[in-house]
Design an enzyme around this catalytic site. Structure first.
Site, PDB file in Angstrom:
ATOM      1  N   THR A 191       0.788  -1.202   0.188  1.00 21.21           N
ATOM      2  CA  THR A 191       0.023  -0.069   0.009  1.00 21.21           C
ATOM      3  C   THR A 191       1.547   1.038  -0.249  1.00 21.21           C
ATOM      4  O   THR A 191       2.201   1.075   0.456  1.00 21.21           O
ATOM      5  CB  THR A 191      -0.484   0.406   1.351  1.00 21.21           C
ATOM      6  N   GLU A 338      -5.897  -3.075  -1.816  1.00 20.65           N
ATOM      7  CA  GLU A 338      -6.236  -4.425  -0.819  1.00 20.65           C
ATOM      8  C   GLU A 338      -7.016  -5.314  -1.881  1.00 20.65           C
ATOM      9  O   GLU A 338      -7.961  -6.346  -1.246  1.00 20.65           O
ATOM     10  CB  GLU A 338      -6.599  -3.805   0.125  1.00 20.65           C
ATOM     11  N   LYS A 449     -15.986  16.447  11.028  1.00 15.77           N
ATOM     12  CA  LYS A 449     -17.039  16.202  12.475  1.00 15.77           C
ATOM     13  C   LYS A 449     -17.511  17.560  12.862  1.00 15.77           C
ATOM     14  O   LYS A 449     -16.375  17.924  13.811  1.00 15.77           O
ATOM     15  CB  LYS A 449     -16.809  15.232  13.091  1.00 15.77           C
ATOM     16  N   TRP A 454     -21.290  15.223  10.385  1.00 19.90           N
ATOM     17  CA  TRP A 454     -20.581  14.835   9.306  1.00 19.90           C
ATOM     18  C   TRP A 454     -20.456  16.048   8.677  1.00 19.90           C
ATOM     19  O   TRP A 454     -21.426  16.445   7.424  1.00 19.90           O
ATOM     20  CB  TRP A 454     -20.712  14.024   8.485  1.00 19.90           C
TER      21      TRP A 454
END
Ligand code: AMP
Length: 560
Positions: A191, A338, A449, A454
């Site tokens: 990654t 992934e 937040k 959100w």
């Protein structure tokens, strides 16, 4: 009752055998800055066999040893892609944009036995040599090295080889094992995470093969042998999204851009070579659009039938600009290292008008049958797929990682990313609609937040990038005494742009809820990018915290 069917392993070797014979006349072509140099799939297959002989007979590669590549997208890289897994070894693609210490870390972690390196990338590899473990025995220089370049490897304790000399005069067929365990590792990709050490994902032959079949399918990229594919996405970024293998499977020719990834050379290459399909992250397409718009009539990119855009959210304004001004269809896709990476693809349901299709095309798309998705709410329970219940996206399927590679000789690493009941926690937050379309609002670590609500940084960025004066916009959460967090908008303006912050804020005001409007604004020369070209929000947050950004505050009182 057991089935009565044959149990034939799905391997990369099958793709090599098929592509180099049935599709032997298709070509892989590397752009050299001026022109393209083609090689047929048959020749590529023969050279892959020669490379396999060289690796086994001369360099002593056996079993599942790791053979790494530090290379641009080019024909020799395609040969390595085919030869290394087909002989049973593991292809480890090295991300040439990783910071040096991470590059050294992954070479050591994988205990790479051999590295194939483009000569132009030697300045990246040579300084790492003192940090590399003695498991690295061979370095193979690909491309014209010259004595001065090769001299950079003088301190290397192993052996240095030259690719063309190494493979020359070797047999053009190789006894590739067709009975490899399809569950064994074919390739390894780490990654490009910006925090902590990179994590290795080891793809199996089976996962690669099945992924490849999905890539070529009509519900995904729909390649055929009539296509010429330009993979701008690097071969070190999740196997160039599966394109090198998928192309070989169906005989789609490949146009490899090598190191010519900037807007002007890309536009020149597309005009000259007429590819029909391409794939890259949004940054590349933003750059290309700027070049096309700045030079009307100079280029012809109309041969591009489809262009896949993914790796980070595609601004709707970019998709619409390509479609309306250049007749090119951008297809939005989501995935990650992934997930091999193909997850969802934003093809609209059949039978819709162009106008009706737009809302679907702007989402991250639908998942194929093999990949299941669930949305996990803040309390850890699955949320309905109703297009509005947001949560962390989790996926499961035959080409989704179940663990990270633990390093040579170590067991696989399980961790927070993998749920105990077998799902991958993607770290992406979003919704899934009743008819299966994924809409991402953020990375979980990038969510803003504010006062318990959100705010989607992606939505703010998309709306900002719809302003004609804004080239790029990145929005991050910054601490706020009253609200906990508030959005900071950093914008890159187009040359000659007039718009000030007040105008941009007013522009946003018509498009998003009032309480979401950013108060903090900063103009930056460019948005910092990760090693695979995505916005690096960690750097922006750090620069803000260190006071390195010139920030203007507007309308602070209006957020109540
Ligand atoms: P990587 O493993 O470097 O390919 O990064 C995977 C991550 O990129 C995902 O978890 C997402 O956060 C992001 N990503 C990939 N495709 C998209 C997309 N189409 N829209 C938004 N984010 C994306």
């Amino acid at each position: 009752m057991l089935s009565t069917m044959q149990d034939v392993p799905l391997t990369v070797g099958r793709i090599l055998a098929h592509g180099s014979t049935i599709h032997g006349r298709s070509t892989v072509t590397t752009w050299d800055g001026q022109k393209a140099v083609p090689r047929s799939f048959a020749e590529v297959g023969a050279r892959a066999a020669q490379l396999a002989h060289a690796l086994r007979d001369e360099l002593g590669v056996t079993g599942d040893q790791r053979v790494a590549t530090l290379m641009w997208n080019n024909t020799e890289h395609q040969e390595a892609y085919l030869a290394i897994p087909s002989m049973g070894a593991v292809l480890h693609t090295l991300n040439l944009r990783l910071p040096p210490q991470q590059l050294a870390f992954i070479i050591n972690h994988a205990a790479d036995h051999t590295i194939l390196v483009n000569s132009s990338l030697l300045p990246l590899l040579a300084p790492l040599l003192p940090q590399l473990r003695p498991t690295l025995r061979h370095i193979v220089l690909v491309g014209d090295a010259g004595d001065a370049a090769a001299a950079q490897l003088d301190g290397f304790a192993g052996t240095v080889h030259h690719y063309e000399e190494l493979i020359a005069d070797r047999p053009t067929s190789f006894p590739f094992p067709m009975d490899l365990d399809e569950r064994s590792a074919a390739a390894l990709c780490y990654t490009s995470g910006t925090t902590g050490d990179p994590k290795g994902v080891a793809y199996s032959h089976r996962s690669m093969y099945l992924h490849c079949m999905q890539v070529v399918s009509a519900e995904s990229f729909a390649f055929t042998d009539a296509d010429l594919i330009l993979p701008v996405v690097p071969m070190f970024h999740v196997n160039a999204w599966g394109i090198p293998y998928a192309a070989f499977m169906v005989g789609a020719s490949l146009l490899m851009p090598d190191r010519y990834l900037q807007p002007q050379p890309l536009a020149t290459m597309i005009t000259a070579e007429r590819p029909t399909f391409s794939a890259a992250v949004p940054t590349i397409w933003t750059g290309l659009l700027g070049e096309l718009d700045a030079n009307p009539g100079r280029y012809d990119v109309s041969t591009l039938r489809r262009v896949v855009i993914g790796g980070s959210a595609c601004p709707p304004s970019l998709m619409k600009a390509f479609e309306e001004r250049h007749g090119i269809t951008l297809i939005h896709a989501w995935g990650m290292t992934e997930t091999s990476p193909l997850g969802s693809v934003s093809l609209p349901p059949g039978g819709l008008s162009a106008e009706e299709a737009w809302p679907y095309r702007l989402t991250q798309g639908r998942f194929p049958a093999s990949v299941q998705v669930r949305v996990i709410g803040p309390d850890g329970t699955p949320m309905p797929h109703d297009g509005s219940s947001a949560g962390e996206i989790e996926v499961r399927g035959p080409w989704i990682a179940a663990a990270y590679y633990g390093g040579a000789g170590n067991p696989p690493e399980l961790g927070e990313k993998f749920s105990p009941d077998g799902w991958l926690r993607t770290g992406d937050v979003g919704t899934v609609s009743e008819d299966g379309y994924l809409t991402l609002t953020d990375r979980s670590k990038d969510v803003i937040k504010s006062g318990g609500e959100w705010i989607s940084s992606v939505e703010l960025e998309n709306e900002l990038m719809a302003h004609p004066d804004v080239l790029e916009a990145a929005v991050v959460a910054v601490p706020d005494e009253r609200w906990g967090e508030r959005p900071l908008a950093t914008v890159v303006l187009r040359p000659g742009a007039q718009a000030g912050f007040a105008e941009l804020r007013a522009f946003l005001a018509g498009r998003i809820a009032h309480w979401q409007l950013p108060e903090r604004w900063s103009v930056v020369e460019s948005v910092p990018k990760t090693s695979v070209g995505k916005f690096d929000k960690k750097v922006i947050r750090r620069e803000y915290a260190e006071g390195a950004l010139d920030v203007t505050v507007l309308g602070k009182d209006t957020t109540a």
